[in-house]
Design a protein around this motif. Structure first.
Motif, PDB file in Angstrom:
ATOM      1  N   HIS A  85       4.657  -6.644  -9.502  1.00 17.71           N
ATOM      2  CA  HIS A  85       4.079  -5.357  -8.862  1.00 17.71           C
ATOM      3  C   HIS A  85       3.898  -4.365  -9.466  1.00 17.71           C
ATOM      4  CE1 HIS A  85       1.123  -3.612  -6.289  1.00 17.71           C
ATOM      5  NE2 HIS A  85       2.129  -2.827  -5.479  1.00 17.71           N
ATOM      6  N   ILE A  86       5.676  -4.122  -9.659  1.00 18.19           N
ATOM      7  CA  ILE A  86       5.760  -2.607  -9.900  1.00 18.19           C
ATOM      8  C   ILE A  86       5.589  -2.206 -11.373  1.00 18.19           C
ATOM      9  CG2 ILE A  86       8.026  -0.956 -10.606  1.00 18.19           C
ATOM     10  CD1 ILE A  86       9.184  -2.001  -7.561  1.00 18.19           C
ATOM     11  N   ALA A  87       6.024  -3.210 -12.314  1.00 19.69           N
ATOM     12  CA  ALA A  87       5.569  -3.743 -13.890  1.00 19.69           C
ATOM     13  C   ALA A  87       4.053  -3.506 -14.347  1.00 19.69           C
ATOM     14  CB  ALA A  87       6.351  -5.424 -14.216  1.00 19.69           C
ATOM     15  N   GLN A  88       3.605  -4.366 -13.084  1.00 21.54           N
ATOM     16  CA  GLN A  88       1.796  -4.233 -13.679  1.00 21.54           C
ATOM     17  C   GLN A  88       1.614  -2.443 -12.896  1.00 21.54           C
ATOM     18  OE1 GLN A  88      -0.399  -6.876 -11.498  1.00 21.54           O
ATOM     19  NE2 GLN A  88      -0.593  -8.075 -13.028  1.00 21.54           N
ATOM     20  N   LYS A  89       2.038  -1.622 -12.163  1.00 18.11           N
ATOM     21  CA  LYS A  89       2.282  -1.049 -11.849  1.00 18.11           C
ATOM     22  C   LYS A  89       2.257   0.666 -12.342  1.00 18.11           C
ATOM     23  CE  LYS A  89      -0.046   1.603  -8.285  1.00 18.11           C
ATOM     24  NZ  LYS A  89      -1.469   1.511  -7.921  1.00 18.11           N
ATOM     25  N   LEU A  90       2.798  -0.003 -13.478  1.00 19.36           N
ATOM     26  CA  LEU A  90       3.832   0.773 -13.596  1.00 19.36           C
ATOM     27  C   LEU A  90       3.468   0.564 -15.733  1.00 19.36           C
ATOM     28  CD1 LEU A  90       7.145   1.861 -12.619  1.00 19.36           C
ATOM     29  CD2 LEU A  90       5.165   3.521 -12.427  1.00 19.36           C
ATOM     30  N   ASP A  91       2.873  -0.834 -15.902  1.00 15.37           N
ATOM     31  CA  ASP A  91       2.664  -1.047 -17.138  1.00 15.37           C
ATOM     32  C   ASP A  91       4.046  -1.202 -18.190  1.00 15.37           C
ATOM     33  OD1 ASP A  91       0.885  -1.600 -19.224  1.00 15.37           O
ATOM     34  OD2 ASP A  91       0.741   0.287 -19.817  1.00 15.37           O
ATOM     35  N   ILE A  92       4.976  -1.875 -17.263  1.00 17.26           N
ATOM     36  CA  ILE A  92       5.940  -1.896 -18.408  1.00 17.26           C
ATOM     37  C   ILE A  92       6.163  -3.505 -18.460  1.00 17.26           C
ATOM     38  CG2 ILE A  92       7.367   0.295 -18.065  1.00 17.26           C
ATOM     39  CD1 ILE A  92       8.500  -0.589 -16.039  1.00 17.26           C
ATOM     40  N   PRO A  93       7.646  -4.119 -19.334  1.00 20.85           N
ATOM     41  CA  PRO A  93       7.021  -5.507 -19.039  1.00 20.85           C
ATOM     42  C   PRO A  93       8.071  -5.734 -18.166  1.00 20.85           C
ATOM     43  CG  PRO A  93       8.272  -5.053 -20.797  1.00 20.85           C
ATOM     44  CD  PRO A  93       7.314  -3.342 -20.573  1.00 20.85           C
TER      45      PRO A  93
ATOM     46  N   ALA B 176       0.953  -1.456   0.294  1.00 24.16           N
ATOM     47  CA  ALA B 176      -0.237  -0.317  -0.030  1.00 24.16           C
ATOM     48  C   ALA B 176       0.544   1.276   0.233  1.00 24.16           C
ATOM     49  CB  ALA B 176      -0.891  -0.181   1.536  1.00 24.16           C
ATOM     50  N   GLU B 177       1.805   0.836   0.962  1.00 22.34           N
ATOM     51  CA  GLU B 177       2.868   2.268   1.363  1.00 22.34           C
ATOM     52  C   GLU B 177       3.835   3.079  -0.603  1.00 22.34           C
ATOM     53  OE1 GLU B 177       5.879   2.070   4.455  1.00 22.34           O
ATOM     54  OE2 GLU B 177       6.717   3.420   3.202  1.00 22.34           O
ATOM     55  N   LEU B 178       3.498   1.684  -1.291  1.00 21.61           N
ATOM     56  CA  LEU B 178       4.269   2.152  -2.457  1.00 21.61           C
ATOM     57  C   LEU B 178       3.539   2.559  -3.994  1.00 21.61           C
ATOM     58  CD1 LEU B 178       6.847   1.249  -4.207  1.00 21.61           C
ATOM     59  CD2 LEU B 178       5.794  -1.291  -4.544  1.00 21.61           C
ATOM     60  N   ASP B 179       2.663   1.821  -3.699  1.00 20.28           N
ATOM     61  CA  ASP B 179       1.667   2.015  -4.530  1.00 20.28           C
ATOM     62  C   ASP B 179       0.669   3.828  -4.272  1.00 20.28           C
ATOM     63  OD1 ASP B 179       1.178  -0.512  -5.007  1.00 20.28           O
ATOM     64  OD2 ASP B 179      -0.247  -0.369  -4.461  1.00 20.28           O
ATOM     65  N   GLU B 180       0.739   3.587  -3.337  1.00 22.89           N
ATOM     66  CA  GLU B 180       1.080   5.783  -2.554  1.00 22.89           C
ATOM     67  C   GLU B 180       1.903   5.970  -2.798  1.00 22.89           C
ATOM     68  OE1 GLU B 180       0.204   6.681   1.717  1.00 22.89           O
ATOM     69  OE2 GLU B 180       0.620   8.799   1.169  1.00 22.89           O
ATOM     70  N   PHE B 181       3.135   6.117  -3.693  1.00 21.01           N
ATOM     71  CA  PHE B 181       4.236   6.596  -3.444  1.00 21.01           C
ATOM     72  C   PHE B 181       4.170   6.629  -4.854  1.00 21.01           C
ATOM     73  CE2 PHE B 181       8.308   6.445  -5.506  1.00 21.01           C
ATOM     74  CZ  PHE B 181       9.208   8.146  -5.149  1.00 21.01           C
TER      75      PHE B 181
ATOM     76  N   VAL C 119      11.072   4.296  -8.732  1.00 18.60           N
ATOM     77  CA  VAL C 119       9.957   3.878  -7.825  1.00 18.60           C
ATOM     78  C   VAL C 119      10.636   2.425  -7.219  1.00 18.60           C
ATOM     79  CG1 VAL C 119       8.509   2.089  -8.135  1.00 18.60           C
ATOM     80  CG2 VAL C 119       8.482   4.310  -8.773  1.00 18.60           C
ATOM     81  N   LEU C 120      12.098   1.432  -7.673  1.00 17.32           N
ATOM     82  CA  LEU C 120      12.664   0.104  -7.582  1.00 17.32           C
ATOM     83  C   LEU C 120      13.671   1.222  -6.120  1.00 17.32           C
ATOM     84  CD1 LEU C 120      14.362  -0.607 -10.718  1.00 17.32           C
ATOM     85  CD2 LEU C 120      12.670  -1.717  -9.328  1.00 17.32           C
ATOM     86  N   HIS C 121      13.911   2.219  -5.699  1.00 25.26           N
ATOM     87  CA  HIS C 121      14.854   2.568  -4.505  1.00 25.26           C
ATOM     88  C   HIS C 121      13.581   2.694  -3.639  1.00 25.26           C
ATOM     89  CE1 HIS C 121      18.875   4.128  -5.072  1.00 25.26           C
ATOM     90  NE2 HIS C 121      18.726   5.092  -6.387  1.00 25.26           N
ATOM     91  N   LYS C 122      12.320   3.408  -4.201  1.00 23.51           N
ATOM     92  CA  LYS C 122      11.537   3.416  -2.872  1.00 23.51           C
ATOM     93  C   LYS C 122      10.753   1.730  -2.101  1.00 23.51           C
ATOM     94  CE  LYS C 122       8.304   5.564   0.117  1.00 23.51           C
ATOM     95  NZ  LYS C 122       9.251   6.777   0.594  1.00 23.51           N
ATOM     96  N   ALA C 123      10.969   1.162  -3.478  1.00 28.77           N
ATOM     97  CA  ALA C 123      10.143  -0.442  -2.863  1.00 28.77           C
ATOM     98  C   ALA C 123      11.232  -1.078  -2.897  1.00 28.77           C
ATOM     99  CB  ALA C 123      10.338  -0.865  -4.050  1.00 28.77           C
ATOM    100  N   GLN C 124      12.933  -0.456  -2.366  1.00 24.72           N
ATOM    101  CA  GLN C 124      13.964  -1.351  -1.736  1.00 24.72           C
ATOM    102  C   GLN C 124      13.878  -0.547  -0.450  1.00 24.72           C
ATOM    103  OE1 GLN C 124      17.818  -2.683  -3.313  1.00 24.72           O
ATOM    104  NE2 GLN C 124      18.568  -2.317  -2.114  1.00 24.72           N
ATOM    105  N   GLU C 125      13.482   0.535  -0.043  1.00 25.19           N
ATOM    106  CA  GLU C 125      13.527   1.344   1.313  1.00 25.19           C
ATOM    107  C   GLU C 125      12.860   0.746   2.310  1.00 25.19           C
ATOM    108  OE1 GLU C 125      13.416   5.893   0.471  1.00 25.19           O
ATOM    109  OE2 GLU C 125      12.110   5.583   2.544  1.00 25.19           O
TER     110      GLU C 125
END
Ligand SMILES: Cc1cc2nc3c(=O)[nH]c(=O)nc-3n(C[C@H](O)[C@H](O)[C@H](O)COP(=O)(O)O)c2cc1C
Ligand code: SF4
Ligand code: SF4
Ligand code: FES
Lengths: 604, 165, 124
Positions: B49-57, B12-17, B31-37
């Motif tokens: 999850h990130i791939a889906q959210k940003l709509d990239i492969p 949820a925190e990542l999505d909000e970011f 985004v990867l920096h944030k996710a790793q944090e």
């Protein structure tokens, strides 16, 4: 005598043994004799860290620094200096070369030889206060630039002679002009704050200590080329710089110094951060652009150059931090102020990170054309521990090592290139007799082999091959043919690699081969490391005549290789020894010797 | 999977970011920096999850994660110890510092200690070269002018801090 | 507030100059701790906290404590600059916790310069 004098006289260990007590006594006697004891205060201090000059004293308020005092000097100091206000020339602090020079502590070379342009605000202002930056004429240059035409700004930078501080030394004004002339609806300015040279921290210090100078330089650059958006690409390893930049950007936006319609001029410009993620190749400009776009940071073929097609295929200028920090100074003071400093082809100053085996490690800014010797010996204070200087490394993994005989070379782009190294971004690593030059070359090749992005074969495979040869040599298994193969590989990689990383990767090997070939040959032919640094080629032994049996080494040894009873001679089991050197460091009787392995195996 | 991501506060925190980014263009690394944090590392499900959210492969995300040494797909210790082996630290004995840290922790590479408290990473230049040799514990605790014998004490101070909790 | 003109800028410059000389508001001095990465790795955080604590303990509230970037003197980090009233600023080097306590006690309260810690008299 209206003003009180304070005399600081050092009472550090070194000075007391040199007879300091009696100097102080003599001084106090003289002061009493002239009834000055009410107005002159003598204060004993700790060591002033200049014991070879001791006993010393500093007289305040003037800050006059006297050295090598004898009790008999006290009378003259009191009569001449305290009573008549005349400095006693013969006792003044003398520079290393012996000529009488500095008077006050402020005049000691570490400070006087520096000319602070890029570092003008470091340590002076609170980096979290935009008001203090403005107090030091901050953002006045931006305001001035906005009253000029972009062409005039570019002309000013061109005339100043400013060249890029990120490595290659490309003229900044020209780079801006090319980008200005590229036709496009959008343009970008990127600050390269990736500072990849391991051993350099100038850019970090400037961002941490004076973030607004960078923002102001970027806004001026943006105006000159016609960009409305700037990015700072910072390494993730610099969290403090990132934090200070964020604060600075926020403050500048609040005052309207970034954003829309700056100074009511109609010019819009904003800055955002992009954080790197630990890839050295991203310092290369085309790779950096890929990374700012959020992709893998692999270089792409040039041309087209970023000035035509850069970020999002738009014309883009990429400048180093120091380059941009110099810009507000030039606009404020005029191009002449900058161009009057330095050499014919290299104008202004350069900031260096002086590190390694040197006494005054730190950040120094000197005029271009200063010699390496002045930098390392006068400002840097020479080599610690009475060791011999061996080489200075500049330009990081793309640079090379300069030996002693070239210490009088003036520092400028062309001279350094002719010595087989490069200016680089300003890392200057001093090495002494204990540093093995073959190992240094191996260190850098390890670095470039790890950091090669893998896109082209000569760089990816070539650096690995060179590394494995160097590994072989430091382990004592090298042959003379290996040295030749290193040279052939080096030339091939230089000629065929796609980007600057690969093209310059062989430099550390070529330059050490050029100046320190004998060290390579000692490793190969005699299986000996002259610096006694390569583990495979050295051995530790305890000298029975010196060993007191204090057991310190045995307790320090991580592998239990040392045996011996208390107060009896200790010995090292060569089979168990991993050559960590702990015993060598802890022994207070110099009983542990570091020897060539060939010698030890020969006599055991 | 989808449900889990919706309920897990970390996701949820990542999505909000991500949702609050003014512009998603080119923001993958951020985004990867944030996710790793948030997660401490970047396991496959986070990348997915990130791939889906940003709509990239997903392969693009994977490619970027593996390209940059700052990103890790393996968990790291609670206190990550970064020992500098940049040039300045190397010539001043950084390797000895690293060896001593590993010996003290009983690890050989970058794997976390068995209690999960520490992991060691050898890095290139922390930008404090004048203090060489240098190491960094966590995000902010810098130690400069190190000698191998100072290491046990430093590590012990973190162990003690943990025991107090 | 948005700065739109030279006059706006000059006004802020004036405020800033007061800050820099350590005499804004009713302050009579300023202690600057160099807090770059190098300073911090040498222990500048402890130095800063100690100075703040010691000033507090002694009920001194007219000295501003600020941080700055690296002065370039990494060899003697942590470095601290003390500027009181109209006196020339003084820079101290190798200021650990004990030294920080002494600076507050002897220099700030006692008005004496600590010669043994002295690196340089003025920042300029
Ligand atoms: C492998 C490689 C690494 C580089 N690293 C940096 C760096 O860390 N910082 C930098 O400013 N320039 C670096 N450069 C140089 C940049 O590509 C570019 O020339 C420079 O940032 C331009 O700015 P300048 O003209 O202001 O010097 C690097 C170049 C190469 C080939
Ligand atoms: S030279 Fe090396 S770093 Fe540059 S593109 Fe080729 S493989 Fe990548
Ligand atoms: S060098 Fe290290 S392993 Fe060898 S004897 Fe000395 S302490 Fe023991
Ligand atoms: S080389 Fe270690 S901090 Fe720079």
């Amino acid at each position: 005598m209206p003003l009180e004098n304070t005399i600081l006289i050092c009472a550090g260990g070194g000075c007391i043994s040199a007879g300091e007590i009696s100097v102080k006594e003599a001084l106090e006697n003289e002061i009493k004799k002239y009834a000055l004891d009410g107005v002159v205060k003598v204060v004993e201090t700790g060591c002033m860290d200049a014991c070879s000059l001791g006993p010393l004293m500093v007289i305040y308020p003037e800050g006059v620094f006297y050295q090598k005092l004898k009790p008999s000097d006290a009378k003259e100091i009191v009569e001449e200096h305290l009573l008549k206000g005349r400095v006693v020339q013969r006792l003044l602090y003398k520079g290393p070369s012996g000529e009488i020079k500095p008077r006050a502590t402020e005049e000691i070379p570490f400070f006087t030889r520096q000319v602070r342009i890029a570092t003008r605000n470091l340590g002076v202002i609170d980096p979290a206060s935009i008001e203090e930056y403005i107090a030091r004429d901050g953002y006045f240059a931006l305001r001035k630039a906005l009253s000029m035409t972009p062409e005039m700004v570019i002309e000013e930078i061109k005339k100043s002679g400013l060249r890029g501080r990120g490595g290659a030394g490309f003229p900044t004004g020209l780079k801006w002009e090319l980008t200005r002339k590229s036709k496009s609806d959008e343009k970008y300015l990127i600050c390269n704050a990736d500072e990849g040279d391991p051993g350099a921290f100038m850019d970090r210090s400037m961002m941490e200590g004076d973030p607004h100078s960078l923002l102001e330089g970027m806004a001026i650059g943006g105006y000159a080329i016609g960009a409305h958006q700037g990015y700072i690409y910072v390494r993730a390893e610099y969290p403090l710089a990132i934090e200070r930049l964020k604060i600075a950007i926020k403050q500048a936006r609040e005052y309207g110094l970034l954003g829309k319609d700056i100074f009511g001029s109609g010019f819009d410009f904003d800055v955002d951060l992009r954080i790197g993620a630990g890839a050295f190749v991203c310092g290369e400009e085309t790779a950096l652009i890929q990374s700012v776009e959020g992709k893998r940071g692999q270089p792409v073929q040039k041309p087209p150059y970023p000035a035509q097609s850069g970020l999002w295929k738009k014309p883009t200028v990429i400048n180093n931090v120091e380059t941009l920090v110099d810009v507000p100074y030039i606009i404020n003071k005029g191009w002449e102020a900058f161009a009057s400093i330095g050499t014919e082809k290299s104008k202004g100053t350069k900031v260096f990170a002086l590190v390694g085996k040197v006494n005054n490690t730190g950040l120094v800014e000197v005029p271009m054309g200063t010699t390496l010797r002045e930098l390392i010996f006068d400002i840097g204070g020479g080599i610690p521990g009475g060791k011999r200087f061996k080489a200075v490394q500049t330009g990081g993994p793309s640079g090379g090592c300069i030996p002693e005989e070239y210490l009088d070379t003036p520092i400028d782009y062309e001279s350094l290139t002719s010595l087989g190294t490069i200016m680089g971004s300003g890392g200057m690593i001093v090495m002494d007799e204990d540093t093995c030059m073959v190992d240094v070359a191996r260190f850098f090749l390890q670095f470039t082999a790890d950091e090669s992005c893998g896109k082209c074969t000569p760089c990816r495979e070539g650096t690995r091959k060179m590394l494995s040869i160097l590994d072989k040599i430091v382990e004592g298994n090298g042959t003379m043919e290996d040295i030749e193969r290193l040279e052939t590989l080096a030339v091939t990689i230089k000629d065929t690699a796609l980007c600057g990383l690969g093209q310059t990767a062989p430099n550390p090997v070529l330059s050490t081969l050029r100046y320190f070939r004998d060290e390579y040959e000692a490793h190969v032919k005699e299986k000996r490391c002259p610096a006694k640094s390569c583990k495979a080629l050295i051995a530790y032994r305890i000298d029975p005549a010196k060993c007191t049996g204090c057991t310190a080494c045995a307790r320090a040894c991580p592998t239990g290789a040392i045996t011996g009873e208390v107060r009896k001679v200790h010995t090292i089991d060569q089979e168990k020894c991993i050559k960590c050197g702990s015993c060598f460091e802890v022994c207070r009787f110099d009983a542990v010797e570091k020897l060539d392995a060939v010698e030890v195996t020969a006599d055991t | 999977m989808e449900n889990q991501t919706l309920t897990d506060p970390k996701f949820a925190e990542l999505d909000e970011f991500i949702d609050n980014l003014p512009d998603k263009k080119g923001m993958l690394i951020g985004v990867l920096h944030k996710a790793q944090e948030i997660f401490g590392y970047l396991p496959a499900e986070v990348q997915h999850h990130i791939a889906q959210k940003l709509d990239i492969p997903e392969s693009t995300v994977f490619g970027v994660v593996t390209f940059y040494s700052f990103f890790t797909m393996k968990p790291r210790g609670k206190y990550q110890i970064k020992v500098c082996l940049g040039t300045a630290c190397y010539v001043k004995g950084g390797q000895k510092i690293s060896d001593r840290v590993k010996e003290e922790l009983g690890v050989t590479g970058d794997e976390p200690t068995s209690d999960g408290l520490f992991s060691v990473q050898e890095v290139r230049c922390l930008g404090a070269c004048s203090m060489a040799p240098v190491m960094l514990v966590g995000e902010r605790d810098f130690y400069g002018r190190l000698t191998p014998d100072k290491i046990p004490q430093i590590i012990e101070s973190y162990r003690r801090k943990e025991n107090k909790k | 507030m948005k700065i739109k003109s030279l006059e706006d800028l000059e006004k802020i410059k004036e405020e800033g100059l007061k800050n820099l000389s350590g005499r804004q508001g009713k302050k009579r001095g300023r202690i600057t701790v160099a807090m770059g990465t190098c300073g911090i790795s040498a222990g500048a955080k402890d130095t800063l906290m100690t100075i703040i604590d010691e000033l507090d303990k002694n009920g001194i509230d007219d000295i501003a404590v600020v941080q700055s970037g690296c002065m370039g003197l990494c060899e003697v980090e942590p470095t601290v600059e003390v500027q009181i009233g109209d006196q020339e600023p003084v820079i101290y080097g190798n200021v650990g916790i004990e030294e920080a306590k002494r600076i507050v006690k002897e220099h700030v309260i006692g008005g004496r310069i600590l010669g043994d810690l002295l690196v340089k008299k003025s920042a300029q």
